[in-house]
Design an enzyme around this catalytic site. Structure first.
Site, PDB file in Angstrom:
ATOM      1  N   GLU A 279     -26.731  17.264 -46.168  1.00 45.85           N
ATOM      2  CA  GLU A 279     -25.289  17.469 -45.998  1.00 45.85           C
ATOM      3  C   GLU A 279     -24.452  16.450 -46.768  1.00 45.85           C
ATOM      4  OE1 GLU A 279     -25.830  18.529 -41.415  1.00 45.85           O
ATOM      5  OE2 GLU A 279     -23.765  18.764 -42.074  1.00 45.85           O
TER       6      GLU A 279
ATOM      7  N   HIS B 280     -53.266  18.629 -41.789  1.00 40.86           N
ATOM      8  CA  HIS B 280     -54.048  19.836 -41.535  1.00 40.86           C
ATOM      9  C   HIS B 280     -53.571  21.030 -42.351  1.00 40.86           C
ATOM     10  CE1 HIS B 280     -56.157  17.751 -38.299  1.00 40.86           C
ATOM     11  NE2 HIS B 280     -54.984  17.165 -38.093  1.00 40.86           N
TER      12      HIS B 280
ATOM     13  N   LYS C 123     -19.827  29.782 -41.455  1.00 39.86           N
ATOM     14  CA  LYS C 123     -19.211  29.920 -40.123  1.00 39.86           C
ATOM     15  C   LYS C 123     -18.027  30.884 -40.175  1.00 39.86           C
ATOM     16  CE  LYS C 123     -20.739  25.520 -38.097  1.00 39.86           C
ATOM     17  NZ  LYS C 123     -20.393  24.206 -37.560  1.00 39.86           N
TER      18      LYS C 123
HETATM   19  O1  PA5 Z   1     -23.117  18.192 -39.565  1.00 36.98           O
HETATM   20  C1  PA5 Z   1     -22.577  19.280 -39.386  1.00 36.98           C
HETATM   21  O2  PA5 Z   1     -21.383  19.504 -39.672  1.00 36.98           O
HETATM   22  C2  PA5 Z   1     -23.364  20.422 -38.785  1.00 36.98           C
HETATM   23  O3  PA5 Z   1     -24.735  20.168 -38.814  1.00 36.98           O
HETATM   24  C3  PA5 Z   1     -22.882  20.646 -37.342  1.00 36.98           C
HETATM   25  O4  PA5 Z   1     -23.247  19.570 -36.533  1.00 36.98           O
HETATM   26  C4  PA5 Z   1     -23.450  21.954 -36.789  1.00 36.98           C
HETATM   27  O5  PA5 Z   1     -22.998  23.039 -37.586  1.00 36.98           O
HETATM   28  C5  PA5 Z   1     -23.033  22.192 -35.338  1.00 36.98           C
HETATM   29  O6  PA5 Z   1     -21.675  21.983 -35.155  1.00 36.98           O
HETATM   30  P1  PA5 Z   1     -21.190  21.072 -33.930  1.00 36.98           P
HETATM   31  O7  PA5 Z   1     -21.836  19.746 -34.146  1.00 36.98           O
HETATM   32  O8  PA5 Z   1     -19.703  21.027 -34.030  1.00 36.98           O
HETATM   33  O9  PA5 Z   1     -21.675  21.760 -32.707  1.00 36.98           O
END
Ligand code: PA5
Length: 327
Positions: free
Chosen positions: A207, A223, A317
């Protein structure tokens, strides 16, 4: 973002605001539901407490969850559909539910239903609020009487000692920067005994640095994955293995890692290892996680990318919101 990464220890010390009615939980099993940056808390608790913490990723509540079990629902935004779906099922099944978010639908549901709700500060990316979410889950487990005195002491001591590592982790002449340099323009293969550590490294590298990364957990790696180095041809010139090691790795895992280093040395561009510092298991896990957060940040800079930009996650999303089917 770098300041928020540096602020990890302050976040771990944060006292989340508590709303709703508290209760005692004398059961053993705890389901922790969350995705991505929020779900990472479940992995950490599961590795730390060894016992009966069950991370729940996805839409389903495990079939063996029973009326009276404890469920903790963590979503930084409060709007993650998978977590809301599991909460709905948990409420219907009669689990004791605790919700943690910075707002959103999760807060609304918790307040409407009078569920125990812990609120963390808003204005962060979920992954950079990791410390807030960890401290909130720990506080929730304390409130309901689940966390033993020993575990509470281990948490305070680990967090207390962690700040002493900040200078060695946070500068551009640190080992974190050096490791990021090894991973630049490469495919990181992240190996650890602890899923919470490996997956946090991967998620942060994905990310923040927009970089592909792969994890494998020991000893399972030995394995299957160990045979997968012959193809495709380009892999040899791109892959870099990084071992994340702790004193709490099983004795045979320590040995396996040494042997795997020898076997795979010629199959990848290079191999690095990071040894955790600290006394307790929790301190060592948190050390490695913090180390990886810095690596992901430096790698983002090296890749000339904005660590805050998560265009694909946002686009996904948005597109999913249009479709209400499939529930
Ligand atoms: O880092 C991020 O933005 C994502 O991995 C979010 O954590 C994930 O989409 C879930 O969203 P939230 O943390 O708001 O529940």
């Amino acid at each position: 973002m770098i300041n928020n990464i540096k602020g990890f220890v302050e976040q771990l010390n944060y006292e989340a605001e508590v709303f709703g009615k508290d209760f005692e939980y004398s059961g053993k099993r705890v389901f922790i539901s969350g995705m991505g940056g929020s779900g990472a808390v479940a992995d950490l608790l599961s590795d730390w407490l060894d016992g009966e913490i069950i991370p729940v990723k996805g839409y389903k509540l495990p079939a063996f969850a029973e009326n009276g079990d404890l469920g903790i629902f963590v979503s930084y935004s409060g709007n993650t559909e998978e977590t809301l779906s599991v909460l709905d099922k948990a409420i219907r099944k009669g689990l004791r539910c605790i919700c943690i978010s910075s707002g959103g639908a999760l807060e609304e549901i918790a307040r409407d239903r009078g569920l125990l709700f812990l609120k963390v500060p808003s204005g962060f990316q979920p992954r950079e609020a990791y410390g807030f979410l960890i401290s909130a889950v720990v506080k929730a487990l304390k409130i309901v009487g689940y966390l033993s005195e020993d575990a509470q002491r281990e948490y305070s001591s680990a967090v207390g000692k962690l700040s002493s590592y900040l200078p060695e982790l946070s500068s551009e002449d640190s080992k974190t920067y050096e490791v990021a340099g090894k991973l630049y323009r490469r495919i990181p293969l992240i190996y650890s005994q602890f899923y919470s550590v490996a997956v946090r490294w991967k998620n942060q590298i994905n990310e923040n640095a927009k970089n592909f990364a792969h994890i494998s957990i020991f000893p399972e790696h030995n394995h299957n994955e160990i045979e997968g180095f012959e193809f495709p041809d380009f892999f040899k010139d791109k892959a870099w293995i990084i071992f994340l090691r702790t004193d709490f790795d099983h004795g045979r895992v320590k040995l396996r890692m040494e042997v795997v280093k020898e076997i795979l040395r010629e199959e990848v561009v290079g191999i690095s290892e990071v040894w955790a510092k600290g006394e307790s298991k929790l301190e060592q896990i948190l050390y490695l996680i913090w180390f990886g957060d810095f690596v992901s940040y430096w790698l983002a800079l090296m890749n000339s990318t904005d660590p805050y930009r998560i265009d694909r996650i946002n686009s996904l999303k948005e597109r999913l919101k249009i479709h209400t089917s499939g529930g």
